[in-house]
Enzyme design. Sequence first.
Site, PDB file in Angstrom:
ATOM      1  CB  SER A   1       6.492   1.353  98.596  1.00  0.00           C
ATOM      2  OG  SER A   1       5.932   2.356  97.612  1.00  0.00           O
TER       3      SER A   1
ATOM      4  CB  THR B   1     -12.268 -38.999 119.752  1.00  0.00           C
ATOM      5  OG1 THR B   1     -12.412 -40.043 120.491  1.00  0.00           O
ATOM      6  CG2 THR B   1     -13.284 -39.118 118.567  1.00  0.00           C
ATOM      7  CG  HIS B   2     -10.144 -37.457 123.479  1.00  0.00           C
ATOM      8  ND1 HIS B   2     -10.473 -36.587 124.197  1.00  0.00           N
ATOM      9  CD2 HIS B   2     -11.352 -38.122 123.276  1.00  0.00           C
ATOM     10  CE1 HIS B   2     -11.766 -36.172 124.604  1.00  0.00           C
ATOM     11  NE2 HIS B   2     -12.381 -37.373 123.853  1.00  0.00           N
TER      12      HIS B   2
ATOM     13  CB  SER C   1      19.291 -36.624 109.194  1.00  0.00           C
ATOM     14  OG  SER C   1      20.332 -36.448 110.018  1.00  0.00           O
TER      15      SER C   1
ATOM     16  CE  LYS D   1      14.495 -38.922 111.364  1.00  0.00           C
ATOM     17  NZ  LYS D   1      15.169 -37.797 112.355  1.00  0.00           N
TER      18      LYS D   1
ATOM     19  CG  ASN E   1      13.791 -36.162 108.575  1.00  0.00           C
ATOM     20  OD1 ASN E   1      13.525 -36.894 109.483  1.00  0.00           O
ATOM     21  ND2 ASN E   1      14.904 -35.281 108.660  1.00  0.00           N
TER      22      ASN E   1
ATOM     23  CD  GLU F   1       9.307 -32.272 109.724  1.00  0.00           C
ATOM     24  OE1 GLU F   1       9.657 -31.873 110.950  1.00  0.00           O
ATOM     25  OE2 GLU F   1       9.958 -32.864 108.925  1.00  0.00           O
TER      26      GLU F   1
ATOM     27  CE1 TYR G   1      -2.600   5.230 100.983  1.00  0.00           C
ATOM     28  CE2 TYR G   1      -1.526   7.163 101.789  1.00  0.00           C
ATOM     29  CZ  TYR G   1      -1.288   5.900 101.169  1.00  0.00           C
ATOM     30  OH  TYR G   1       0.050   5.555 100.958  1.00  0.00           O
TER      31      TYR G   1
ATOM     32  CD  GLN H   1       4.877   3.164 100.936  1.00  0.00           C
ATOM     33  OE1 GLN H   1       4.608   4.044 100.284  1.00  0.00           O
ATOM     34  NE2 GLN H   1       6.395   3.208 101.558  1.00  0.00           N
TER      35      GLN H   1
ATOM     36  CE  LYS I   1       1.177  -0.586  98.129  1.00  0.00           C
ATOM     37  NZ  LYS I   1       0.928  -0.313  99.415  1.00  0.00           N
TER      38      LYS I   1
HETATM   39  N1  ARG Z   1       3.427   3.964  97.964  1.00  0.00           N
HETATM   40  C1  ARG Z   1       1.964   4.358  98.363  1.00  0.00           C
HETATM   41  C2  ARG Z   1       1.251   3.380  99.060  1.00  0.00           C
HETATM   42  O1  ARG Z   1       1.830   2.103  98.857  1.00  0.00           O
HETATM   43  C3  ARG Z   1       1.330   5.027  97.334  1.00  0.00           C
HETATM   44  C4  ARG Z   1       0.036   5.981  97.751  1.00  0.00           C
HETATM   45  C5  ARG Z   1       0.905   7.225  98.225  1.00  0.00           C
HETATM   46  N2  ARG Z   1       0.202   8.279  98.395  1.00  0.00           N
HETATM   47  C6  ARG Z   1       0.325   9.554  98.714  1.00  0.00           C
HETATM   48  N3  ARG Z   1      -0.352  10.373  98.886  1.00  0.00           N
HETATM   49  N4  ARG Z   1       1.825   9.553  99.396  1.00  0.00           N
HETATM   50  O2  ARG Z   1       0.200   3.480  99.807  1.00  0.00           O
END
Ligand code: ARG
Length: 472
Positions: free
Chosen positions: A35, A167-168, A289, A295, A297, A302, A329, A334, A337
Site C-alpha cells: 500500500s 418551483t418546478h 470551445s 463559446k 463554458n 460543471e 482487523y 487497506q 485509503k
Molecule cells: N497497510 C495496512 C493497511 O493499510 C497496514 C496494516 C496491516 N496489518 C497487517 N497485519 N497486515 O491496513
Amino acid sequence: MSNNNSSSQPQQANQQWGGRFSEATDAFVARFTASVDFDQRMYRQDIQGSVAHARMLAKVGVLTNDERDDIVRGLQEIVDEIESGEFEWSVALEDVHMNIEAALTQKIGITGKKLHTGRSRNDQVATDIRLYLRDELDVILSELSRLQRGLLDVAEREADTIMPGFTHLQTAQPVTFGHHLLAWFEMLQRDFGRLQDCRKRINIMPLGAAALAGTTYPIDRHYTAELLGFDCASENSLDSVSDRDFAIEFCAAASLIMTHLSRSSEELVLWTSAQFDFIDLPDRFCTGSSIMPQKKNPDVPELVRGKSGRVTGHLVSLLTLMKSQPLAYNKDNQEDKEPLFDVIDTLQGCLRAYADMIPAITSKKENMREAALRGFSTATDLADYLVRSGVAFRDAHEIVGKSVAYGIEQSKDLGEMSLAELQQFSDQIQEDVFEVLTLEGSVAARDHIGGTAPDQVRAAVARGRQKLTDRG
Ligand code: ARG
C-alpha cells in the site's frame, strides 16, 4: 507496478515479519499487497504517532530515555528526508509504517527495532488515518467557512436585486438574489455542523489496541492520547482496530456537501446560459470551445457537479468494504485509503474553486428583473391583497386565476393591466393594488425572519457573519 506475470522469488523473506516464512513473497504478490504507493501520504502522522508511542514507552519504563531520544531524533531526520525527496520508498517494505521503521533501524541500529514494542500495524494504521483525516478536515472546515463568508458578502451586495424564484423551475414568486444565495449558505451551515460532529468521533485514539486484544506492556494510553491531541483513548481494542465508521461518516458528510455544490452548480450553469442570462462568471473560471469561437463554458460548476458522483461513489465503496467484515482487523481495510483520500482531495479542490469563484460572480440585474416581470410572479400577492379586503383565499385564488388567463390572452402581466381591466374580476380591487403588484412591493412584503425582504436578507447576513465569528 505494471509487470504482473512475474513469479521471480527473491531469496530472503520479509525482514519485518519473515521469521516463520520459508520462502520470499512472490514478486507480484508483494506488489499486489503493498500500500506504500498510496499510504505514504500519511508519513507525517505515522511519525507523529511513533514519536508519541516512544515517549509513552519511555515514560512507563519500557524504553530508556536514551533510546527514546535516539528514536525521536531518527524519526525527525526521516521527516526531513521525505520532505526533501531523498527518502526511497520500497514496495518490498509494503507500507508507510514498515518503510519508516526500516529506515529508522538503518539509521539508529537495534534501538529502531524496539519502537514497535506494544504496538501493531493494526492500531498504528487506524491511528494514522484518524490523525490524517483530522488534519485534512480542519483544512476543509476552513475552506467551507471561506466559501460561506463569500456567500454572505455577495448576498449583502445583492440584497435588493430581484429575480424570479422558481418551483418546478417555473416562475413562482419574486425573490431577492441575496435571499437565494443565503439558501446556499444554510446548506453549508448544516454541512459544517455535520463535519464538526464527525470530528468528535475521529478524534478518539485507537493506539494501544495493538493487533486486536491490547498488549502485555504497562502502557499509558491516556498519556499517548494527550500527546497526540486526541480527546480520549478508545474503549475496546477489537473495535479500535476494525472501526472505520469515522471515515464513512466523513464521506457521507462530504457527499452531502458535494450534493449541495452540485445543486448550486446546476443553477450557475443555467444562469450563465443565454436563455437565462442572469449572471456572469469571470473568464478565469471558464473555458472556450476548440470549434465554436463564441463559446464560454462554465467549466468549474460543471466539473463540480460531475465530481459529486465520484464522492458519493466512494461513500458506497466504503460502506460495501465494511459490510460483513468479521472482527477485528482484516486486510480488506487497506482498501479504505484510496476512496477516502480521493474524497478529501476532491472536496478540497471543489471547495477551493467555489470559495474563489463565488465572490467573483456578477449579477445581470436588468435581466433578472425582466424575467421576474414575466410569468405572473406577483399573482400570489394579488390573492393576498384580496384576502386582506375580505375575500376568502380559495375565492381569491379563483379570481386571480381568471386574471392570469386574461393576461395570457392579452400578453400583459398583472402589473401592466389597468385598474378597469383588473376590476372585471373583482370589485374589491382598488387603486392601491399596484403597490403589491410591483416586484419591490412583493419582496418587501415578505418581511419576517426567513423571508425574502431586502431588510430580512441584510439581517440574515449579519446573523450569518456572527455565526462565522463564533466559530473562531
Ligand atoms: N497497510 C495496512 C493497511 O493499510 C497496514 C496494516 C496491516 N496489518 C497487517 N497485519 N497486515 O491496513
